[in-house]
Write a protein that holds these residues in place. Structure first.
Motif, PDB file in Angstrom:
ATOM      1  N   GLU A  63      28.099  72.419 -41.799  1.00  0.00           N
ATOM      2  CA  GLU A  63      27.767  71.134 -42.407  1.00  0.00           C
ATOM      3  C   GLU A  63      28.726  70.722 -43.516  1.00  0.00           C
ATOM      4  O   GLU A  63      29.195  69.585 -43.549  1.00  0.00           O
ATOM      5  CB  GLU A  63      26.339  71.170 -42.948  1.00  0.00           C
ATOM      6  CG  GLU A  63      25.295  71.277 -41.870  1.00  0.00           C
ATOM      7  CD  GLU A  63      23.889  71.552 -42.400  1.00  0.00           C
ATOM      8  OE1 GLU A  63      23.718  71.681 -43.639  1.00  0.00           O
ATOM      9  OE2 GLU A  63      22.966  71.621 -41.585  1.00  0.00           O
ATOM     10  N   TYR A 119      24.395  63.763 -40.835  1.00  0.00           N
ATOM     11  CA  TYR A 119      25.142  64.952 -40.423  1.00  0.00           C
ATOM     12  C   TYR A 119      24.318  65.922 -39.586  1.00  0.00           C
ATOM     13  O   TYR A 119      24.843  66.603 -38.721  1.00  0.00           O
ATOM     14  CB  TYR A 119      25.746  65.658 -41.635  1.00  0.00           C
ATOM     15  CG  TYR A 119      24.724  66.316 -42.543  1.00  0.00           C
ATOM     16  CD1 TYR A 119      24.331  67.633 -42.317  1.00  0.00           C
ATOM     17  CD2 TYR A 119      24.153  65.621 -43.595  1.00  0.00           C
ATOM     18  CE1 TYR A 119      23.401  68.229 -43.147  1.00  0.00           C
ATOM     19  CE2 TYR A 119      23.227  66.200 -44.415  1.00  0.00           C
ATOM     20  CZ  TYR A 119      22.846  67.513 -44.181  1.00  0.00           C
ATOM     21  OH  TYR A 119      21.909  68.108 -44.996  1.00  0.00           O
ATOM     22  N   THR A 120      23.004  65.941 -39.808  1.00  0.00           N
ATOM     23  CA  THR A 120      22.184  66.889 -39.044  1.00  0.00           C
ATOM     24  C   THR A 120      22.164  66.555 -37.547  1.00  0.00           C
ATOM     25  O   THR A 120      21.906  67.420 -36.723  1.00  0.00           O
ATOM     26  CB  THR A 120      20.729  66.929 -39.580  1.00  0.00           C
ATOM     27  OG1 THR A 120      20.181  65.615 -39.580  1.00  0.00           O
ATOM     28  CG2 THR A 120      20.688  67.525 -40.980  1.00  0.00           C
ATOM     29  N   SER A 121      22.448  65.298 -37.211  1.00  0.00           N
ATOM     30  CA  SER A 121      22.521  64.919 -35.799  1.00  0.00           C
ATOM     31  C   SER A 121      23.761  65.494 -35.126  1.00  0.00           C
ATOM     32  O   SER A 121      23.809  65.599 -33.898  1.00  0.00           O
ATOM     33  CB  SER A 121      22.574  63.391 -35.661  1.00  0.00           C
ATOM     34  OG  SER A 121      21.408  62.809 -36.197  1.00  0.00           O
ATOM     35  N   CYS A 123      25.618  68.369 -36.648  1.00  0.00           N
ATOM     36  CA  CYS A 123      25.843  69.761 -37.020  1.00  0.00           C
ATOM     37  C   CYS A 123      24.742  70.675 -36.491  1.00  0.00           C
ATOM     38  O   CYS A 123      23.654  70.235 -36.187  1.00  0.00           O
ATOM     39  CB  CYS A 123      25.911  69.903 -38.534  1.00  0.00           C
ATOM     40  SG  CYS A 123      27.263  68.977 -39.261  1.00  0.00           S
ATOM     41  N   GLY A 124      25.048  71.908 -36.435  1.00  0.00           N
ATOM     42  CA  GLY A 124      24.064  72.893 -36.022  1.00  0.00           C
ATOM     43  C   GLY A 124      24.656  73.854 -35.024  1.00  0.00           C
ATOM     44  O   GLY A 124      25.822  73.818 -34.702  1.00  0.00           O
TER      45      GLY A 124
END
Length: 127
Positions: A63, A119-121, A123-124
């Motif tokens: 992230e 960003y969570t859409s 990253c991961g």
């Protein structure tokens, strides 16, 4: 919208690439004495936006790295706006061209900002 498999599929990347090509064409008309200064600066910063987006995509597992690269892309688009204004002030760009480019770079900045905020859409963990 289908699943994005590459940074090349991102609308933000496509816009950055299109704008970079537009800058390249417009700067062909700049005076020869600007070749190693203003022409190089605006071309470099405009090209860097897409490169930073591509790098962000490659680092999206992390992230902080993703956000950092997108922040760099946003900085480059803002720098490009500065050089566009400078070119207009020197009468190397018509007002209409400068206004259109600045509007499009502002839109690009908003798209980059949206990616940072969401960003969570992106990253991961990936397989």
């Amino acid at each position: 919208m289908g699943y994005v498999q590459s940074y090349r599929d991102l609308d933000v990347y496509k816009l950055a690439k299109t704008l970079s090509a537009n800058i390249f064409e417009l700067t062909k008309r700049f005076p020869k004495e600007e070749t190693y200064s203003l022409t190089d600066q605006v071309r470099r910063s405009s090209r860097s936006v897409g490169a930073q987006i591509a790098e962000a995509w490659g680092k999206r597992r992390y992230e902080k790295h993703f956000i950092s690269k997108l922040t760099d892309a946003d900085g480059e688009q803002q720098e490009t706006q500065h050089w566009i204004e400078t070119a207009r002030d020197c009468s190397y760009l018509a007002d209409e061209d400068a206004v259109t480019l600045i509007e499009k770079y502002t839109q690009l900045g908003k798209m980059i900002g949206s990616m940072i905020n969401k960003y969570t859409s992106f990253c991961g963990k990936r397989n």
